[in-house]
Write an enzyme that holds these catalytic residues in place. Structure first.
Site, mmCIF file in Angstrom:
data_model
loop_
_atom_site.group_PDB
_atom_site.id
_atom_site.type_symbol
_atom_site.label_atom_id
_atom_site.label_comp_id
_atom_site.label_asym_id
_atom_site.label_seq_id
_atom_site.Cartn_x
_atom_site.Cartn_y
_atom_site.Cartn_z
ATOM 1 N N ASN A 86 76.670 -78.589 -5.728
ATOM 2 C CA ASN A 86 76.188 -79.915 -5.335
ATOM 3 C C ASN A 86 74.844 -80.226 -5.992
ATOM 4 O OD1 ASN A 86 78.414 -80.640 -3.776
ATOM 5 N ND2 ASN A 86 77.564 -79.744 -1.912
ATOM 6 N N GLU A 87 73.988 -79.218 -6.105
ATOM 7 C CA GLU A 87 72.729 -79.387 -6.841
ATOM 8 C C GLU A 87 73.004 -79.780 -8.284
ATOM 9 O OE1 GLU A 87 69.591 -76.152 -5.009
ATOM 10 O OE2 GLU A 87 70.063 -76.036 -7.128
ATOM 11 N N LEU A 88 73.949 -79.086 -8.908
ATOM 12 C CA LEU A 88 74.286 -79.349 -10.302
ATOM 13 C C LEU A 88 74.789 -80.778 -10.487
ATOM 14 C CD1 LEU A 88 74.569 -78.259 -13.202
ATOM 15 C CD2 LEU A 88 76.884 -77.509 -12.574
#
Length: 182
Positions: A86-88
């Site tokens: 999700n960060e990516l």
């Protein structure tokens, strides 16, 4: 560390994205030290406990949005973490909307393993895929982010004799990119 709530200005020079269990107390802490302490590049590192929630915290979103450069450290178990993926996705969104620079680091994995989700890297992704089989659109978004990032120019740990050389090269790369930004 908490970022301020303003996402319109840069709060950090560099955001580090990494799988804590894989690299936090080894490679990532050395990279952070060399960026933040030795060269005074304001670097965000999420040094809190591994989160179990579904959502990325607002402070973390602000840190991603408020960074000029994101360094994504792909390691063996990076793709087994929905948090990392999700960060990516958020990092790539900032790349497309704000022109954020993304530097991938392939730490003991190959760009090909990330691109095709194979090897030990793919094993973790396969397990996560099973957990989210009811949400194929999310899995596809993660897969697309992995593929896109694997095509960016980055650094492969296997091309260096030891981590100190790799850290030095990444810091040099960040400094050059920072010069171009300013």
């Amino acid at each position: 560390m908490a970022a301020s709530s303003s996402s319109s200005s840069c709060n950090y020079d560099v955001f580090l994205s990494f799988r804590g269990e894989d690299t936090r107390v080894s490679f990532t802490c050395h990279l952070y030290y060399n960026l933040n302490e030795r060269t005074k590049i304001k670097t965000f590192i999420d040094d809190e406990e591994v989160r179990r929630g579904d959502e990325i915290s607002p402070a973390l979103l602000n840190a991603i949005e408020g960074s000029k450069i994101s360094v994504v450290i792909f390691s063996k178990d990076y793709a087994s973490s929905k948090w990392c993926l999700n960060e990516l996705v958020k990092i790539l969104e900032c790349k497309h909307t704000n022109g954020q620079i993304v530097i991938p680091v392939f730490y003991s994995v190959s760009p090909s393993d990330v691109r095709h989700q194979t090897g030990s890297f793919g094993h973790g992704f396969d397990q996560l895929k099973q957990q989210f089989k009811e949400k194929p659109e999310m899995v596809q978004k993660w897969r697309g982010a992995l593929i896109e990032t694997s095509h960016l120019a980055g650094h492969e740990s296997t091309k260096f004799r030891h981590d100190a050389q790799l850290v030095s090269k990444i810091v040099e790369d960040v400094l050059k990119k920072m010069e171009k930004i300013t």
